[in-house]
Design an enzyme around this catalytic site. Sequence first.
Site, mmCIF file in Angstrom:
data_model
loop_
_atom_site.group_PDB
_atom_site.id
_atom_site.type_symbol
_atom_site.label_atom_id
_atom_site.label_comp_id
_atom_site.label_asym_id
_atom_site.label_seq_id
_atom_site.Cartn_x
_atom_site.Cartn_y
_atom_site.Cartn_z
ATOM 1 N N GLU A 101 0.850 -1.315 0.130
ATOM 2 C CA GLU A 101 0.089 -0.040 -0.022
ATOM 3 C C GLU A 101 0.726 1.005 0.094
ATOM 4 O O GLU A 101 1.989 1.226 0.596
ATOM 5 C CB GLU A 101 -0.853 -0.149 1.088
ATOM 6 C CG GLU A 101 -1.745 1.220 1.452
ATOM 7 C CD GLU A 101 -2.806 1.393 0.216
ATOM 8 O OE1 GLU A 101 -2.554 2.430 -0.370
ATOM 9 O OE2 GLU A 101 -3.567 0.492 -0.035
ATOM 10 N N ASP A 151 -8.650 1.246 -7.903
ATOM 11 C CA ASP A 151 -9.174 2.394 -8.427
ATOM 12 C C ASP A 151 -9.802 1.987 -10.042
ATOM 13 O O ASP A 151 -8.839 1.795 -10.623
ATOM 14 C CB ASP A 151 -8.243 3.514 -8.511
ATOM 15 C CG ASP A 151 -8.796 5.089 -8.618
ATOM 16 O OD1 ASP A 151 -9.738 4.939 -9.428
ATOM 17 O OD2 ASP A 151 -8.539 5.907 -8.027
ATOM 18 N N LYS A 155 -13.576 7.435 -15.705
ATOM 19 C CA LYS A 155 -13.630 8.110 -16.803
ATOM 20 C C LYS A 155 -12.883 7.562 -17.941
ATOM 21 O O LYS A 155 -11.809 7.204 -17.750
ATOM 22 C CB LYS A 155 -13.133 9.751 -16.458
ATOM 23 C CG LYS A 155 -13.961 10.522 -15.386
ATOM 24 C CD LYS A 155 -13.321 11.898 -15.206
ATOM 25 C CE LYS A 155 -14.234 12.616 -14.488
ATOM 26 N NZ LYS A 155 -13.850 14.003 -14.194
ATOM 27 N N GLU A 228 -19.081 -1.629 0.587
ATOM 28 C CA GLU A 228 -19.652 -2.845 -0.222
ATOM 29 C C GLU A 228 -21.221 -3.112 0.235
ATOM 30 O O GLU A 228 -22.224 -3.248 -0.595
ATOM 31 C CB GLU A 228 -18.795 -3.996 -0.282
ATOM 32 C CG GLU A 228 -19.442 -5.097 -1.299
ATOM 33 C CD GLU A 228 -18.468 -6.384 -1.352
ATOM 34 O OE1 GLU A 228 -18.675 -7.144 -1.927
ATOM 35 O OE2 GLU A 228 -17.293 -6.263 -0.568
#
Length: 246
Positions: A101, A151, A155, A228
């Site tokens: 991470e 992610d 777009k 979720e």
Amino acid sequence: MSTENEQNITAPAGDEQAAENPLRRGIRSFVLRQGHLSSGQARALEEFGPQFCIDYVPSALDLNAAFGRQAPRVLEIGFGMGQATAQIAAARPETDFLGVEVHTPGVGSLLKLIGEQSLTNLRIVQHDAVEVLEHMLTRDSLDGAHIFFPDPWHKKRHNKRRLIKPEFVKQLVSRIKTGGYLHLATDWEDYAIQMLEVLSAEPALQNTATSETGYAERPDYRPLTKFENRGIKLGHGVWDLVFKKI
């Protein structure tokens, strides 16, 4: 729908180089943001970081030495704030988990959970997962890999920044042993479609799903996150993909 495990990543200059060599870090799938570091996270970094965090170095990592034992190893890329990671590690004590991470608050959050739950089968590398994969992990060193809710870069003009691409998957799969698995999950349908296409086109992978759609049922070991659950209540879909290395 955004989730706690989303990897937020940036795309600095160098797209031309990346086009020549897709594994070069010209286009990153995360955006580095400062984020707020809570006092609890800061304490956890100070108290547990030296024991559970592994510094990035561009050389092979001895996983047996890092974990102090020989056991099945699973890589998790982009664990967000670490709640699901800690829950999975607690439920599977016989397996070691290496979490990667880039965000300091997420690392601090997972370290806090490690301390609270007395977990011993987790290690963390705070660095770009592509470089960790390329330089620190050797071929056939993993028994599995998890990438939950990366992610989606939803777009269309940003789709090129998505992590799940053929070149990346091929390198990731090379680090997984024959018979090991790759588990992806997303709550963006068009990304799920792309993931399924990419994984299905990789000759070293075999889809374990029995449904005609190609998507798997959520394995019991992957817990539902609060985001979720909220999305499911709103009618949003979640897609799991579980492939086996052959």
